[in-house]
Design a protein around this motif. Sequence first.
Motif, PDB file in Angstrom:
ATOM      1  N   PHE A  60     -48.707  -7.760  -0.345  1.00 12.06           N
ATOM      2  CA  PHE A  60     -48.142  -7.517  -1.671  1.00 12.06           C
ATOM      3  C   PHE A  60     -47.617  -8.806  -2.309  1.00 12.06           C
ATOM      4  O   PHE A  60     -47.852  -9.067  -3.493  1.00 12.06           O
ATOM      5  CB  PHE A  60     -47.018  -6.486  -1.562  1.00 12.06           C
ATOM      6  N   TYR A  61     -46.937  -9.634  -1.518  1.00 15.40           N
ATOM      7  CA  TYR A  61     -46.363 -10.857  -2.078  1.00 15.40           C
ATOM      8  C   TYR A  61     -47.443 -11.797  -2.596  1.00 15.40           C
ATOM      9  O   TYR A  61     -47.295 -12.421  -3.652  1.00 15.40           O
ATOM     10  CB  TYR A  61     -45.482 -11.569  -1.036  1.00 15.40           C
ATOM     11  N   PHE A  62     -48.543 -11.905  -1.877  1.00 11.19           N
ATOM     12  CA  PHE A  62     -49.596 -12.804  -2.352  1.00 11.19           C
ATOM     13  C   PHE A  62     -50.367 -12.198  -3.519  1.00 11.19           C
ATOM     14  O   PHE A  62     -50.876 -12.926  -4.375  1.00 11.19           O
ATOM     15  CB  PHE A  62     -50.517 -13.198  -1.197  1.00 11.19           C
ATOM     16  N   ALA A  63     -50.452 -10.887  -3.587  1.00 11.07           N
ATOM     17  CA  ALA A  63     -51.033 -10.250  -4.771  1.00 11.07           C
ATOM     18  C   ALA A  63     -50.179 -10.547  -5.997  1.00 11.07           C
ATOM     19  O   ALA A  63     -50.694 -10.779  -7.099  1.00 11.07           O
ATOM     20  CB  ALA A  63     -51.155  -8.748  -4.560  1.00 11.07           C
ATOM     21  N   VAL A  64     -48.850 -10.563  -5.812  1.00 14.62           N
ATOM     22  CA  VAL A  64     -47.931 -10.861  -6.920  1.00 14.62           C
ATOM     23  C   VAL A  64     -48.041 -12.323  -7.353  1.00 14.62           C
ATOM     24  O   VAL A  64     -48.173 -12.637  -8.541  1.00 14.62           O
ATOM     25  CB  VAL A  64     -46.479 -10.533  -6.516  1.00 14.62           C
ATOM     26  N   VAL A  65     -47.984 -13.226  -6.376  1.00 14.84           N
ATOM     27  CA  VAL A  65     -47.915 -14.649  -6.712  1.00 14.84           C
ATOM     28  C   VAL A  65     -49.236 -15.163  -7.275  1.00 14.84           C
ATOM     29  O   VAL A  65     -49.293 -16.260  -7.837  1.00 14.84           O
ATOM     30  CB  VAL A  65     -47.497 -15.457  -5.462  1.00 14.84           C
ATOM     31  N   SER A  66     -50.292 -14.366  -7.183  1.00 16.50           N
ATOM     32  CA  SER A  66     -51.571 -14.767  -7.801  1.00 16.50           C
ATOM     33  C   SER A  66     -51.432 -14.940  -9.304  1.00 16.50           C
ATOM     34  O   SER A  66     -52.243 -15.631  -9.932  1.00 16.50           O
ATOM     35  CB  SER A  66     -52.649 -13.733  -7.485  1.00 16.50           C
ATOM     36  N   ALA A  67     -50.414 -14.324  -9.913  1.00 13.82           N
ATOM     37  CA  ALA A  67     -50.209 -14.434 -11.366  1.00 13.82           C
ATOM     38  C   ALA A  67     -49.876 -15.853 -11.809  1.00 13.82           C
ATOM     39  O   ALA A  67     -50.015 -16.182 -12.987  1.00 13.82           O
ATOM     40  CB  ALA A  67     -49.103 -13.476 -11.810  1.00 13.82           C
ATOM     41  N   ILE A  68     -49.427 -16.706 -10.860  1.00 16.23           N
ATOM     42  CA  ILE A  68     -49.139 -18.106 -11.211  1.00 16.23           C
ATOM     43  C   ILE A  68     -50.017 -19.073 -10.419  1.00 16.23           C
ATOM     44  O   ILE A  68     -49.761 -20.280 -10.411  1.00 16.23           O
ATOM     45  CB  ILE A  68     -47.651 -18.448 -10.988  1.00 16.23           C
ATOM     46  N   VAL A  84     -57.622 -13.967   0.662  1.00 18.49           N
ATOM     47  CA  VAL A  84     -58.266 -12.788   0.085  1.00 18.49           C
ATOM     48  C   VAL A  84     -57.335 -12.106  -0.911  1.00 18.49           C
ATOM     49  O   VAL A  84     -57.758 -11.705  -2.006  1.00 18.49           O
ATOM     50  CB  VAL A  84     -58.692 -11.807   1.193  1.00 18.49           C
ATOM     51  N   ALA A  85     -56.043 -11.968  -0.564  1.00 18.07           N
ATOM     52  CA  ALA A  85     -55.084 -11.315  -1.467  1.00 18.07           C
ATOM     53  C   ALA A  85     -54.922 -12.105  -2.760  1.00 18.07           C
ATOM     54  O   ALA A  85     -54.838 -11.529  -3.848  1.00 18.07           O
ATOM     55  CB  ALA A  85     -53.731 -11.150  -0.767  1.00 18.07           C
ATOM     56  N   LEU A  86     -54.898 -13.436  -2.661  1.00 19.92           N
ATOM     57  CA  LEU A  86     -54.794 -14.266  -3.862  1.00 19.92           C
ATOM     58  C   LEU A  86     -56.028 -14.111  -4.746  1.00 19.92           C
ATOM     59  O   LEU A  86     -55.921 -13.999  -5.970  1.00 19.92           O
ATOM     60  CB  LEU A  86     -54.615 -15.735  -3.478  1.00 19.92           C
ATOM     61  N   ILE A  87     -57.198 -14.079  -4.132  1.00 18.88           N
ATOM     62  CA  ILE A  87     -58.441 -13.929  -4.908  1.00 18.88           C
ATOM     63  C   ILE A  87     -58.476 -12.573  -5.600  1.00 18.88           C
ATOM     64  O   ILE A  87     -58.834 -12.466  -6.778  1.00 18.88           O
ATOM     65  CB  ILE A  87     -59.662 -14.116  -3.993  1.00 18.88           C
ATOM     66  N   LEU A  88     -58.091 -11.520  -4.878  1.00 11.90           N
ATOM     67  CA  LEU A  88     -58.056 -10.186  -5.488  1.00 11.90           C
ATOM     68  C   LEU A  88     -57.096 -10.157  -6.666  1.00 11.90           C
ATOM     69  O   LEU A  88     -57.385  -9.593  -7.719  1.00 11.90           O
ATOM     70  CB  LEU A  88     -57.636  -9.141  -4.448  1.00 11.90           C
ATOM     71  N   GLY A 113     -58.210 -11.510 -10.098  1.00 12.84           N
ATOM     72  CA  GLY A 113     -59.179 -10.778 -10.887  1.00 12.84           C
ATOM     73  C   GLY A 113     -58.723  -9.432 -11.385  1.00 12.84           C
ATOM     74  O   GLY A 113     -59.444  -8.792 -12.145  1.00 12.84           O
ATOM     75  N   MET A 114     -57.550  -8.975 -10.971  1.00 15.15           N
ATOM     76  CA  MET A 114     -57.123  -7.632 -11.354  1.00 15.15           C
ATOM     77  C   MET A 114     -55.605  -7.539 -11.270  1.00 15.15           C
ATOM     78  O   MET A 114     -54.948  -8.415 -10.711  1.00 15.15           O
ATOM     79  CB  MET A 114     -57.783  -6.594 -10.442  1.00 15.15           C
ATOM     80  N   PRO A 115     -55.013  -6.475 -11.816  1.00 15.23           N
ATOM     81  CA  PRO A 115     -53.563  -6.321 -11.763  1.00 15.23           C
ATOM     82  C   PRO A 115     -53.050  -6.253 -10.327  1.00 15.23           C
ATOM     83  O   PRO A 115     -53.774  -5.880  -9.397  1.00 15.23           O
ATOM     84  CB  PRO A 115     -53.324  -4.993 -12.490  1.00 15.23           C
ATOM     85  N   THR A 116     -51.772  -6.601 -10.155  1.00 14.77           N
ATOM     86  CA  THR A 116     -51.154  -6.641  -8.834  1.00 14.77           C
ATOM     87  C   THR A 116     -51.315  -5.327  -8.079  1.00 14.77           C
ATOM     88  O   THR A 116     -51.624  -5.316  -6.881  1.00 14.77           O
ATOM     89  CB  THR A 116     -49.656  -6.968  -8.977  1.00 14.77           C
ATOM     90  N   THR A 117     -51.110  -4.206  -8.764  1.00 16.88           N
ATOM     91  CA  THR A 117     -51.160  -2.906  -8.102  1.00 16.88           C
ATOM     92  C   THR A 117     -52.518  -2.663  -7.462  1.00 16.88           C
ATOM     93  O   THR A 117     -52.606  -2.224  -6.309  1.00 16.88           O
ATOM     94  CB  THR A 117     -50.858  -1.782  -9.109  1.00 16.88           C
ATOM     95  N   ALA A 118     -53.596  -2.947  -8.189  1.00 16.87           N
ATOM     96  CA  ALA A 118     -54.943  -2.740  -7.654  1.00 16.87           C
ATOM     97  C   ALA A 118     -55.238  -3.735  -6.540  1.00 16.87           C
ATOM     98  O   ALA A 118     -55.834  -3.370  -5.515  1.00 16.87           O
ATOM     99  CB  ALA A 118     -55.972  -2.877  -8.770  1.00 16.87           C
ATOM    100  N   ALA A 119     -54.834  -4.991  -6.719  1.00 14.27           N
ATOM    101  CA  ALA A 119     -55.068  -6.000  -5.685  1.00 14.27           C
ATOM    102  C   ALA A 119     -54.373  -5.615  -4.386  1.00 14.27           C
ATOM    103  O   ALA A 119     -54.948  -5.740  -3.293  1.00 14.27           O
ATOM    104  CB  ALA A 119     -54.570  -7.364  -6.167  1.00 14.27           C
ATOM    105  N   TYR A 120     -53.140  -5.134  -4.509  1.00 19.83           N
ATOM    106  CA  TYR A 120     -52.426  -4.717  -3.302  1.00 19.83           C
ATOM    107  C   TYR A 120     -53.089  -3.498  -2.662  1.00 19.83           C
ATOM    108  O   TYR A 120     -53.242  -3.430  -1.439  1.00 19.83           O
ATOM    109  CB  TYR A 120     -50.958  -4.395  -3.612  1.00 19.83           C
ATOM    110  N   ALA A 121     -53.497  -2.520  -3.480  1.00 16.69           N
ATOM    111  CA  ALA A 121     -54.103  -1.295  -2.942  1.00 16.69           C
ATOM    112  C   ALA A 121     -55.365  -1.612  -2.142  1.00 16.69           C
ATOM    113  O   ALA A 121     -55.568  -1.082  -1.040  1.00 16.69           O
ATOM    114  CB  ALA A 121     -54.423  -0.317  -4.070  1.00 16.69           C
ATOM    115  N   ILE A 122     -56.210  -2.494  -2.667  1.00 14.30           N
ATOM    116  CA  ILE A 122     -57.433  -2.850  -1.956  1.00 14.30           C
ATOM    117  C   ILE A 122     -57.107  -3.660  -0.706  1.00 14.30           C
ATOM    118  O   ILE A 122     -57.655  -3.423   0.376  1.00 14.30           O
ATOM    119  CB  ILE A 122     -58.382  -3.640  -2.880  1.00 14.30           C
ATOM    120  N   GLY A 123     -56.185  -4.625  -0.853  1.00  9.79           N
ATOM    121  CA  GLY A 123     -55.786  -5.421   0.306  1.00  9.79           C
ATOM    122  C   GLY A 123     -55.182  -4.569   1.406  1.00  9.79           C
ATOM    123  O   GLY A 123     -55.432  -4.785   2.597  1.00  9.79           O
ATOM    124  N   ALA A 124     -54.397  -3.569   1.005  1.00  7.37           N
ATOM    125  CA  ALA A 124     -53.769  -2.688   1.990  1.00  7.37           C
ATOM    126  C   ALA A 124     -54.811  -1.877   2.738  1.00  7.37           C
ATOM    127  O   ALA A 124     -54.679  -1.607   3.942  1.00  7.37           O
ATOM    128  CB  ALA A 124     -52.783  -1.758   1.300  1.00  7.37           C
TER     129      ALA A 124
END
Length: 643
Positions: free
Chosen positions: A508-516, A468-472, A475-486
């Motif tokens: 947070f780590y998976f929200a970050v690594v989604s960029a690659i 779920v964190a990777l999918i979020l 589709g959106m910047p890390t900050t928003a993906a982490y906020a929703i996941g949190a």
Amino acid sequence: MSKTEVRIDDADDKPVVVSEEEFAGLKRTLAGIERHLFVIAAAGFTLYHIVVLNLFPQEALLFRATHVAWAAVLGFALYRPFAAARTDRIPWYDWILIVLSILCCAYIYWELDGLLFRAGALPDPLDIWVGLVGTLIVLEFSRRTAGLALPIIAGLFILYVFIGPWLPGVLNHRGFEWGRFFAYIYSDLGIFGTTTEASSNFIVLFVAFGAFLQVSKVGDYFNDLALSLFGHLRGGPAKATIASGVLFGAISGSSVANVAASGAITIPMMRRVGYDRATAGAVEATSSTGGQITPPILGAGAFLMAEITGIAYSEIAYAAIIPCVLFYVACFAHVELHARLHSLHGLPRSELPPLLGLLKKAYLFAPLVIMVWLLVSGYSAFRAGSLAIVSAIVVSWLDRQNAMGPKRALEALNMAARDSLQLISVCAAAGIIVGVIALTGIGGRFAQLLLQLAGENVLLAMLFTMVVALILGMGMPTTAAYAIGAAVLAPGLQRLGVAPLVAHMFIFYFAVVSAITPPVALASFAAAAIARADPWKTAFISVKMGLAVFIVPFMFFYSPLLLGQGTLVQILPVLATALIGVILLACATEGWFGRPIGWALRAPLLAAAILLIVPEGITDLIGLAIAAATFLFARMTRGVAPA
């Protein structure tokens, strides 16, 4: 649009233009009086935060409302609503949005006492209409600066508020009257809640700190120092890229911005010494992504995490040290092994910046050192950021060429405001989602659903959370993906017994690594554009290089020692075996273990790597035994035909 032109040394390449925006921003380049007006407005925005946070504190709701409204004014001025809109001036409809943004903030100023008393529970009619207009402004602001994904998700959450009574099972709730909802969401219970608290109190100041360092050319100094230290080694430009990622990552919170800023220099240098296009792009993308998990700033995630969890910022930054070390050691191992496999060399020392001259400018590290010292000493994050900005100005005076006077300070203030807009918009839009989750109770029910899906299997819950964190994040910047996941995922993990720090760092780590991570690997695609490489191949090589980041979060769940949660005597053995593990992981994926090896030896080496990363004594012993046996077998058979 902020762009970087890159020319690769190959004769068939043409200049490549890459946007520094993480999502396709439609930036304007204003002219005439409008340009001067909004340069002053942007600089004033940054200065306002520095003054309020340090000298003249405001009531929280008023400060956050001003923060969002002022940023929206800048956003509507500097971003077009669609590609066909004019780029050199602000059209009438954007002036209307600017005026509405100001009026919404003015209403909060005029009605502050009443709004605090009513707290969204007994709204006046004007509260409702201002809330509706203000919410729409935030959604449009977010769309322009961060793309469609986040506004669509926020819109679906708003829709859920009204259709929830007709939904089955876990999604059902009692429903809310539309007027009460918009008064509620346009308050410190929604848009101006914890996410906007983080952006107003911390993010602007630390983005400003990065802007002052960049204007004073400290970012260039970091790149030159990394190149001087590592450029002459085997595969030197790639190692310099990783080193500059560590340094530059401390002052930039966007993977794509890191790629655009440093890839202009590093990718052509890697191509020159023999790196293929895709690998050169992947090295840059992976290193730049690592900047978001590099203490002390961790992009903007550390500030948001501190606000959501109540955990001290310094504790979060400290916890990130070991995972960051593991990540960059793995990156160094990959580029070293790739260079060995392909017999790549470094650059001649004569072409590198002179190390002695750079060491004489080591005082340029002072702002970073001062900021870290202040944070460790217990100063508030915004006070540490403010004093670090002052130190950056003072340090710049020691270099006449880059000394900051009023004109360059104005440039830095202006740059800080512009670079903050996307983060502010996503924090405000994420506040809508967080507010809906709190209002409807869907977060708790989602936690129950996660418990039901996972049963007693915590690993299954972690795998679900990872996906779920990777999918979020795709589709959106890390900050928003982490906020929703949190808001949605962390409560479920915590109910399974996962410690809050571990749960939030995991997300947070998976929200970050989604960029690659394919299929939407924005950092890898940006690097591929610069290198003129196949984007998919670049993305998959990036995943291979960043594989440790996919594994380490599971490991710090099993042992918080990898987050520094223990004594030095307890941490050091775990760190040592984890370091060996990530190096063996690189050997297995690159196909080199003293000599080229094929898949017959890669498989046991991969197993040994994972066993060593797992922080258990018995798994470490088994992993070391398998690694030793693999090495001896490779020596005796002189390796297996490489794959």
